[in-house]
Motif scaffolding. Structure first.
Motif, PDB file in Angstrom:
ATOM      1  N   GLY A 139       8.809  -5.788  -0.378  1.00 12.65           N
ATOM      2  CA  GLY A 139       7.630  -5.935   0.473  1.00 12.65           C
ATOM      3  C   GLY A 139       7.544  -4.845   1.518  1.00 12.65           C
ATOM      4  O   GLY A 139       6.445  -4.420   1.899  1.00 12.65           O
ATOM      5  N   ALA A 140       8.696  -4.365   2.005  1.00 14.66           N
ATOM      6  CA  ALA A 140       8.697  -3.256   2.956  1.00 14.66           C
ATOM      7  C   ALA A 140       8.186  -1.986   2.296  1.00 14.66           C
ATOM      8  O   ALA A 140       7.429  -1.216   2.895  1.00 14.66           O
ATOM      9  CB  ALA A 140      10.104  -3.049   3.514  1.00 14.66           C
ATOM     10  N   MET A 141       8.602  -1.758   1.044  1.00 19.84           N
ATOM     11  CA  MET A 141       8.079  -0.598   0.325  1.00 19.84           C
ATOM     12  C   MET A 141       6.568  -0.685   0.183  1.00 19.84           C
ATOM     13  O   MET A 141       5.856   0.312   0.379  1.00 19.84           O
ATOM     14  CB  MET A 141       8.718  -0.488  -1.057  1.00 19.84           C
ATOM     15  N   LEU A 142       6.052  -1.873  -0.113  1.00 21.95           N
ATOM     16  CA  LEU A 142       4.611  -2.020  -0.263  1.00 21.95           C
ATOM     17  C   LEU A 142       3.885  -1.822   1.057  1.00 21.95           C
ATOM     18  O   LEU A 142       2.781  -1.259   1.091  1.00 21.95           O
ATOM     19  CB  LEU A 142       4.285  -3.391  -0.868  1.00 21.95           C
ATOM     20  N   VAL A 143       4.481  -2.238   2.171  1.00 22.70           N
ATOM     21  CA  VAL A 143       3.895  -1.959   3.487  1.00 22.70           C
ATOM     22  C   VAL A 143       3.841  -0.451   3.721  1.00 22.70           C
ATOM     23  O   VAL A 143       2.858   0.070   4.277  1.00 22.70           O
ATOM     24  CB  VAL A 143       4.697  -2.679   4.588  1.00 22.70           C
ATOM     25  N   ALA A 144       4.885   0.273   3.289  1.00 21.75           N
ATOM     26  CA  ALA A 144       4.872   1.728   3.420  1.00 21.75           C
ATOM     27  C   ALA A 144       3.745   2.338   2.588  1.00 21.75           C
ATOM     28  O   ALA A 144       3.050   3.263   3.047  1.00 21.75           O
ATOM     29  CB  ALA A 144       6.220   2.300   2.996  1.00 21.75           C
ATOM     30  N   TYR A 145       3.545   1.838   1.380  1.00 20.98           N
ATOM     31  CA  TYR A 145       2.418   2.300   0.557  1.00 20.98           C
ATOM     32  C   TYR A 145       1.090   2.002   1.249  1.00 20.98           C
ATOM     33  O   TYR A 145       0.175   2.839   1.252  1.00 20.98           O
ATOM     34  CB  TYR A 145       2.440   1.616  -0.809  1.00 20.98           C
ATOM     35  N   GLN A 146       0.960   0.814   1.808  1.00 24.74           N
ATOM     36  CA  GLN A 146      -0.278   0.456   2.503  1.00 24.74           C
ATOM     37  C   GLN A 146      -0.579   1.450   3.618  1.00 24.74           C
ATOM     38  O   GLN A 146      -1.715   1.921   3.764  1.00 24.74           O
ATOM     39  CB  GLN A 146      -0.154  -0.960   3.083  1.00 24.74           C
ATOM     40  N   GLN A 147       0.452   1.762   4.399  1.00 27.44           N
ATOM     41  CA  GLN A 147       0.246   2.670   5.526  1.00 27.44           C
ATOM     42  C   GLN A 147      -0.069   4.079   5.049  1.00 27.44           C
ATOM     43  O   GLN A 147      -0.941   4.761   5.614  1.00 27.44           O
ATOM     44  CB  GLN A 147       1.492   2.676   6.419  1.00 27.44           C
ATOM     45  N   ALA A 148       0.624   4.526   4.020  1.00 26.55           N
ATOM     46  CA  ALA A 148       0.399   5.877   3.517  1.00 26.55           C
ATOM     47  C   ALA A 148      -1.009   6.043   2.962  1.00 26.55           C
ATOM     48  O   ALA A 148      -1.629   7.101   3.119  1.00 26.55           O
ATOM     49  CB  ALA A 148       1.431   6.195   2.433  1.00 26.55           C
ATOM     50  N   ARG A 149      -1.535   5.010   2.331  1.00 28.31           N
ATOM     51  CA  ARG A 149      -2.824   5.125   1.650  1.00 28.31           C
ATOM     52  C   ARG A 149      -4.017   4.764   2.540  1.00 28.31           C
ATOM     53  O   ARG A 149      -5.117   5.272   2.325  1.00 28.31           O
ATOM     54  CB  ARG A 149      -2.813   4.228   0.403  1.00 28.31           C
ATOM     55  N   HIS A 150      -3.802   3.903   3.550  1.00 27.28           N
ATOM     56  CA  HIS A 150      -4.952   3.403   4.317  1.00 27.28           C
ATOM     57  C   HIS A 150      -4.754   3.378   5.833  1.00 27.28           C
ATOM     58  O   HIS A 150      -5.730   3.156   6.550  1.00 27.28           O
ATOM     59  CB  HIS A 150      -5.304   1.989   3.837  1.00 27.28           C
ATOM     60  N   ARG A 151      -3.536   3.503   6.318  1.00 22.18           N
ATOM     61  CA  ARG A 151      -3.237   3.522   7.752  1.00 22.18           C
ATOM     62  C   ARG A 151      -3.787   2.294   8.495  1.00 22.18           C
ATOM     63  O   ARG A 151      -4.461   2.437   9.533  1.00 22.18           O
ATOM     64  CB  ARG A 151      -3.765   4.808   8.383  1.00 22.18           C
ATOM     65  N   PRO A 152      -3.497   1.084   8.028  1.00 22.63           N
ATOM     66  CA  PRO A 152      -4.028  -0.102   8.719  1.00 22.63           C
ATOM     67  C   PRO A 152      -3.205  -0.536   9.927  1.00 22.63           C
ATOM     68  O   PRO A 152      -3.657  -1.392  10.697  1.00 22.63           O
ATOM     69  CB  PRO A 152      -3.974  -1.184   7.632  1.00 22.63           C
ATOM     70  N   TYR A 153      -1.992   0.024  10.090  1.00 16.92           N
ATOM     71  CA  TYR A 153      -1.066  -0.506  11.078  1.00 16.92           C
ATOM     72  C   TYR A 153      -0.752   0.509  12.173  1.00 16.92           C
ATOM     73  O   TYR A 153      -0.731   1.716  11.939  1.00 16.92           O
ATOM     74  CB  TYR A 153       0.245  -0.931  10.400  1.00 16.92           C
ATOM     75  N   GLN A 154      -0.437  -0.030  13.342  1.00 19.34           N
ATOM     76  CA  GLN A 154      -0.018   0.813  14.466  1.00 19.34           C
ATOM     77  C   GLN A 154       1.497   0.865  14.612  1.00 19.34           C
ATOM     78  O   GLN A 154       2.025   1.536  15.500  1.00 19.34           O
ATOM     79  CB  GLN A 154      -0.679   0.302  15.755  1.00 19.34           C
ATOM     80  N   GLY A 155       2.188   0.207  13.733  1.00 21.94           N
ATOM     81  CA  GLY A 155       3.643   0.237  13.669  1.00 21.94           C
ATOM     82  C   GLY A 155       4.097  -0.518  12.435  1.00 21.94           C
ATOM     83  O   GLY A 155       3.361  -1.360  11.910  1.00 21.94           O
ATOM     84  N   LEU A 156       5.318  -0.214  11.979  1.00 23.52           N
ATOM     85  CA  LEU A 156       5.859  -0.855  10.788  1.00 23.52           C
ATOM     86  C   LEU A 156       7.218  -1.456  11.105  1.00 23.52           C
ATOM     87  O   LEU A 156       8.070  -0.812  11.734  1.00 23.52           O
ATOM     88  CB  LEU A 156       6.032   0.150   9.643  1.00 23.52           C
ATOM     89  N   VAL A 157       7.440  -2.689  10.652  1.00 23.37           N
ATOM     90  CA  VAL A 157       8.750  -3.330  10.708  1.00 23.37           C
ATOM     91  C   VAL A 157       9.229  -3.479   9.267  1.00 23.37           C
ATOM     92  O   VAL A 157       8.621  -4.217   8.484  1.00 23.37           O
ATOM     93  CB  VAL A 157       8.684  -4.705  11.398  1.00 23.37           C
ATOM     94  N   LEU A 158      10.287  -2.777   8.935  1.00 23.91           N
ATOM     95  CA  LEU A 158      10.799  -2.748   7.566  1.00 23.91           C
ATOM     96  C   LEU A 158      12.191  -3.373   7.566  1.00 23.91           C
ATOM     97  O   LEU A 158      13.125  -2.820   8.149  1.00 23.91           O
ATOM     98  CB  LEU A 158      10.835  -1.309   7.046  1.00 23.91           C
ATOM     99  N   VAL A 159      12.311  -4.516   6.915  1.00 23.20           N
ATOM    100  CA  VAL A 159      13.539  -5.306   6.954  1.00 23.20           C
ATOM    101  C   VAL A 159      14.226  -5.236   5.589  1.00 23.20           C
ATOM    102  O   VAL A 159      13.591  -5.425   4.549  1.00 23.20           O
ATOM    103  CB  VAL A 159      13.235  -6.769   7.323  1.00 23.20           C
ATOM    104  N   GLY A 160      15.523  -4.961   5.594  1.00 21.77           N
ATOM    105  CA  GLY A 160      16.259  -4.880   4.333  1.00 21.77           C
ATOM    106  C   GLY A 160      15.774  -3.764   3.444  1.00 21.77           C
ATOM    107  O   GLY A 160      15.720  -3.902   2.220  1.00 21.77           O
ATOM    108  N   TYR A 161      15.473  -2.624   4.054  1.00 17.66           N
ATOM    109  CA  TYR A 161      14.878  -1.505   3.306  1.00 17.66           C
ATOM    110  C   TYR A 161      15.252  -0.204   4.008  1.00 17.66           C
ATOM    111  O   TYR A 161      15.313  -0.151   5.240  1.00 17.66           O
ATOM    112  CB  TYR A 161      13.361  -1.660   3.270  1.00 17.66           C
TER     113      TYR A 161
END
Length: 308
Positions: free
Chosen positions: A126-148
């Motif tokens: 799920g952290a990898m997918l959040v990274a993809y989301q940010q790279a493709r669309h920039r919806p977030y102002q910060g990322l919390v990546l757990v176990g990744y």
């Protein structure tokens, strides 16, 4: 504390068969910040549904909502109560990320908040997918990546999988064939949620039972992509927002001090190592230390955004 389940329409972008994603909103309206509330959008790892964030006795969502954070839990397509595509082999990371960003945008719009600070959180795959989301669309102002960490799991890969390591184009071209060979099916049930590698040798029966109740199918293409070193290095390099990486000291992410190197575009990468914790850190005896660190970090991002 209020918990609300909704199904968000995504059929205009999702593959055939997927019209809605399942979303849970966990919040305490009396505790939310008066200005610029924090919305934390959470995505589970492979083999888990969003119930991982609400496990009985191990409820991260309630802990953070009790600090005033609005927690949004999104089940991947094919997982939990989200719709299953007619052909789950279409669930590549790029498409899953696109569909999930659409769901995030629509659920936040429905909350009616004024200028919220939106942060993405993912565990493992799920952290990898959040990274993809940010790279493709920039919806977030910060990322919390757990176990990744971004390093993948080279120690468990086959020779043909290692052949496309650090070759993003080659990995994209081969991922369906490789996943078919490794998993045999696109939605993999009965994964290793209880394996000692992920939970440690001393996990309590209650913790194991909670994990079992939170289980869901693994998205084969996304799971294998997260295991392939360098398969999504370009996406990670494009991330320029602050990153909090939360890992256990017995995690499967490699040396924690190497994590910032996977995010060369971010000037603010914080690594928090939870002692005596394994990959599924939400069942660690001291899990509250990680949750409190997430709480404090999101508040820091909110304050920073409020003065910009």
């Amino acid at each position: 504390m209020k918990r609300r389940s909704v199904r968000i329409a995504v059929g205009d972008l999702a593959p055939p068969g997927v019209t809605r994603l399942a979303v849970r909103v966990v919040a305490d309206p009396d505790l939310q910040a008066a200005s610029r509330p924090v919305v934390l959008c959470c995505f589970p790892g492979g083999g888990m549904s969003t119930a991982y964030f609400e496990m009985d006795g191990y409820d991260m969502a309630a802990h953070l909502a009790g600090a005033g954070v609005i927690v949004v839990l999104v089940d991947h397509p094919g997982v939990g109560d989200s719709d299953v595509p007619d052909d789950p082999w279409t669930l590549r990371p790029e498409l899953v990320a696109d569909v999930e960003v659409l769901a995030v945008e629509r659920v936040i719009a429905g909350l009616g908040l004024a200028n919220p600070v939106v942060i993405g959180l993912g565990h493992s795959m799920g952290a990898m997918l959040v990274a993809y989301q940010q790279a493709r669309h920039r919806p977030y102002q910060g990322l919390v990546l757990v176990g990744y960490s971004g390093r993948g799991l080279p120690e468990v890969l086959r020779r043909e999988e290692l052949a496309v390591a650090h070759d993003p184009a080659g990995a994209r071209d081969a991922i369906v064939q490789l996943a078919r060979s490794r998993f045999g099916r696109p939605l993999v049930s009965g994964g290793p949620a209880h394996s000692e590698m992920l939970v440690g040798p001393h996990a309590s029966p209650g913790a194991l039972g909670a994990l079992g109740a939170a289980a869901g199918p693994l998205l084969a293409l996304c799971g294998l992509t997260s295991m392939l070193p360098g398969s999504h290095a370009d996406e990670l390099a494009s991330i320029d927002v602050p990153v909090l990486a939360g890992v256990g000291d017995h995690d499967i992410v490699g040396p924690p001090h190497e994590i910032p190197g996977h995010f060369p575009g971010s000037r603010d990468v914080t690594v928090f190592v939870l002692q005596d914790a394994y990959h599924n850190s939400n069942i660690a005896p001291n899990r509250h230390l990680l949750w409190d660190r997430i709480r404090d970090w999101t508040e820091m991002i909110r304050e920073r955004c409020s003065v910009e």
